[in-house]
Enzyme design. Structure first.
Site, PDB file in Angstrom:
ATOM      1  N   LYS A  78       0.848  -1.200   0.000  1.00  0.00           N
ATOM      2  CA  LYS A  78       0.000   0.000   0.000  1.00  0.00           C
ATOM      3  C   LYS A  78       0.884   1.252   0.000  1.00  0.00           C
ATOM      4  O   LYS A  78       1.920   1.282   0.676  1.00  0.00           O
ATOM      5  CB  LYS A  78      -0.907  -0.028   1.238  1.00  0.00           C
ATOM      6  CG  LYS A  78      -1.970   1.070   1.287  1.00  0.00           C
ATOM      7  CD  LYS A  78      -2.881   0.928   2.517  1.00  0.00           C
ATOM      8  CE  LYS A  78      -3.963   2.010   2.535  1.00  0.00           C
ATOM      9  NZ  LYS A  78      -4.867   1.896   3.700  1.00  0.00           N
ATOM     10  N   SER A 156      -9.915   2.296   2.639  1.00  0.00           N
ATOM     11  CA  SER A 156      -8.965   2.984   1.804  1.00  0.00           C
ATOM     12  C   SER A 156      -8.004   2.049   1.078  1.00  0.00           C
ATOM     13  O   SER A 156      -7.401   2.446   0.092  1.00  0.00           O
ATOM     14  CB  SER A 156      -8.148   3.968   2.657  1.00  0.00           C
ATOM     15  OG  SER A 156      -7.367   3.270   3.606  1.00  0.00           O
ATOM     16  N   SER A 180     -10.449   0.061   6.892  1.00  0.00           N
ATOM     17  CA  SER A 180      -9.827   0.106   5.567  1.00  0.00           C
ATOM     18  C   SER A 180      -9.149  -1.167   5.096  1.00  0.00           C
ATOM     19  O   SER A 180      -8.738  -1.242   3.939  1.00  0.00           O
ATOM     20  CB  SER A 180      -8.809   1.237   5.502  1.00  0.00           C
ATOM     21  OG  SER A 180      -9.470   2.446   5.300  1.00  0.00           O
TER      22      SER A 180
HETATM   23  N1  GLN Z   1     -13.438   4.876   5.882  1.00  0.00           N
HETATM   24  C1  GLN Z   1     -12.834   5.320   7.115  1.00  0.00           C
HETATM   25  C2  GLN Z   1     -12.375   6.732   6.975  1.00  0.00           C
HETATM   26  O1  GLN Z   1     -12.557   7.284   5.938  1.00  0.00           O
HETATM   27  C3  GLN Z   1     -11.741   4.404   7.518  1.00  0.00           C
HETATM   28  C4  GLN Z   1     -10.483   4.647   6.784  1.00  0.00           C
HETATM   29  C5  GLN Z   1      -9.378   3.758   7.249  1.00  0.00           C
HETATM   30  O2  GLN Z   1      -9.595   2.762   7.934  1.00  0.00           O
HETATM   31  N2  GLN Z   1      -8.171   4.159   6.927  1.00  0.00           N
HETATM   32  O3  GLN Z   1     -11.852   7.314   7.866  1.00  0.00           O
END
Ligand code: GLN
Length: 493
Positions: A78, A156, A180
């Site tokens: 990532k 994400s 995410s």
């Molecule tokens: N969707 C969540 C956010 O936008 C979680 C993102 C994540 O876990 N990095 O904050």
């Protein structure tokens, strides 16, 4: 015939040790799949030369009989992980051209174990999002399609999920602040585990919300998650929140025996308006664990309904503080200045140009909830709610529950633009089943269990006791075996 890039980590490891294939062949198969899959926009930076060098070194180690489990396994990384000398931009324009001088602890450990880096994977900007649509590279696309419509791979870690589901790599790293790893895993039919907070070092992972962030593996099977997690975790003096605990042999914990274990089904997760397909999946998963000899227990986690609001105060608060370092001086992008412009203009223009809208929104919300007049009303209250959410879980585990079963997501993968163009709250609702786990610092895993009427994968989440990744993985393994999810997306790309 199974192509080499379609192998699981476990199968590849065994084939490498048996001399049936080589790390170079595995890597070449993945590189070919990556090029063929350009349309998915999963890899945002390819590192074929580095990959082949690493693969050759891995082959030499395997030949010498010195091969840890991850040796010769080609991975996608990532873009949130700092990789030395290789662009690491957190999918943000503000980090354009940033090549770290250092390697994150997680990637150091994986590469020391002989894993091969294929390149960097797409994600939401600074890991803020649930659809990969906030990326400066444009969104990754889910290899699963319905009626020719492009769907989000989730976020994400959307690039990681798409790359694993499309067999461009054997596995990938992800990070999870509010879901995410687990949500994109569920949207693409793969496995993703977020470990207990402190299990995996955060050093060298670009920070979003430091008290919630954890890295974890995204894989094709639960066994692979166990193998890869073992290589990722461990105590790290460079991260003061990293736990000084021995790392169990997670793979050896996969006995498939959960007889007598108690599985909690939290009634508060039965949300109003939950789609029938999710309701049914949850019931099916419950029956699978029961058939395997577990006892099913109705449990209460009464503060669940406050989790999303608390998360969307705490995460932006921490983000606004973490992102203050992107000031045009220390890293990446700096705006062009006009004669007479001073440091204020430099900061303002750099941040306005470098950050996308969602990141700007989070910085503004975070700054607001931390400001002197609102600190108590928002940030401190959210911290108190967080403590209550954690207490709910503590009480349930103290009463003898071994793991908790919930849906991973409120729906299957949705269309691109479908939520991004709506109210941001709509997008935030995606995290309804996952954020509680980060707020409480617990381990959680998403396992593919079924498909909806349109054939899209659906996942269930298992939540474990703190530091009990071994037990959690074993429960997940039982669920995986019982569900027998083997579907793959049709190769349209
Ligand atoms: N969707 C969540 C956010 O936008 C979680 C993102 C994540 O876990 N990095 O904050």
């Amino acid at each position: 015939m199974t192509h080499l890039n379609e192998l699981t980590i476990a199968a590849a490891r065994d084939a490498l040790r048996a001399g049936e294939t080589t790390a170079v062949d595995l890597t070449m198969a993945c590189l070919t799949a990556i090029d063929a899959g350009d349309g998915l926009n999963a890899f945002v930076h390819k590192t074929p030369d580095i990959a082949l060098d690493m693969a050759r070194a891995a082959d030499a180690r395997i030949k010498a009989g010195d091969a840890p489990d991850m040796c010769g396994i080609p991975l996608g990384i990532k873009d949130l992980f700092c990789t030395k000398g290789v662009p690491s931009q957190a999918a943000s324009n503000i980090l354009k051209g940033f090549k770290p001088e250092y390697e994150s602890t997680v990637t150091t450990q994986l590469f020391n174990a002989g894993a091969v880096m294929l390149g960097k994977l797409n994600m939401d900007e600074f890991a803020m999002g649930s659809s990969n649509e906030t990326s400066c590279y444009g969104n990754a696309i889910n290899p699963w399609k319905v009626d020719g419509r492009d769907l989000t791979p989730g976020g994400s870690s959307g690039g990681s999920a798409a790359a694993v589901a499309a067999d461009m790599c054997l596995a990938a790293t992800g990070t999870d602040t509010g879901g995410s790893i687990r949500q994109p895993a569920a949207f693409t039919g793969i496995v993703g585990i977020k470990p207990t907070y402190g299990r995996v070092s955060r050093w060298g992972v670009v920070a979003f919300a430091s008290s919630l962030d954890q890295a974890g593996p995204m894989t094709k099977s639960v066994r692979d998650a166990a193998i890869m997690l073992g290589a990722m975790c461990g105590h790290d003096l460079k991260d003061s929140t990293s736990a000084d605990l021995a790392v169990p042999d997670f793979e050896a914990a996969l006995t498939g025996d959960i007889r007598g274990k108690k599985i909690g089904i939290p009634r508060e997760y039965r949300m109003d308006g939950m789609p029938a397909e999710i309701e049914k999946l949850w019931a099916d998963g419950t029956a699978m664990l029961k058939d395997a000899g577990a006892e099913i227990v109705d449990i209460a986690l009464p503060h669940t309904k406050y989790a999303l609001p608390a998360y969307y105060v705490i995460a932006p608060a921490e983000a606004s503080s973490n992102l203050a370092r992107y000031d045009g001086v220390r890293y990446g992008h700096r705006a062009n200045l006009k004669a007479g412009d001073g440091i204020t203009e430099m900061y303002e223009r750099t941040r306005a140009e470098g950050f996308g809208h969602e990141v700007q929104r989070r910085v503004m919300v975070g700054t607001y909830v931390l400001s002197a007049g609102f600190y108590d009303a928002y940030y401190n209250r959210a911290r108190r709610v967080r403590a209550l959410i954690k207490r709910d879980f503590d009480q349930v585990f103290a009463a003898g529950i071994d793991a908790i079963l919930t849906p991973a997501t409120p729906s299957a993968a949705f269309g691109l633009g479908e939520m991004a163009n709506a109210d941001p709250i709509q997008m935030y609702l995606n995290d309804v089943f996952t954020v509680t786990v980060n707020l409480a610092g617990l381990p959680g895993i998403s396992v593919p269990v079924g498909q909806n009427a349109q054939g899209l994968p659906l996942g269930l989440q298992l939540i474990g006791k703190p530091w009990d990744e071994a037990g959690l993985l074993n429960h997940a393994y039982v669920l995986e075996q019982a569900a027998g999810f083997v579907a793959k997306p049709a190769k349209w790309w």
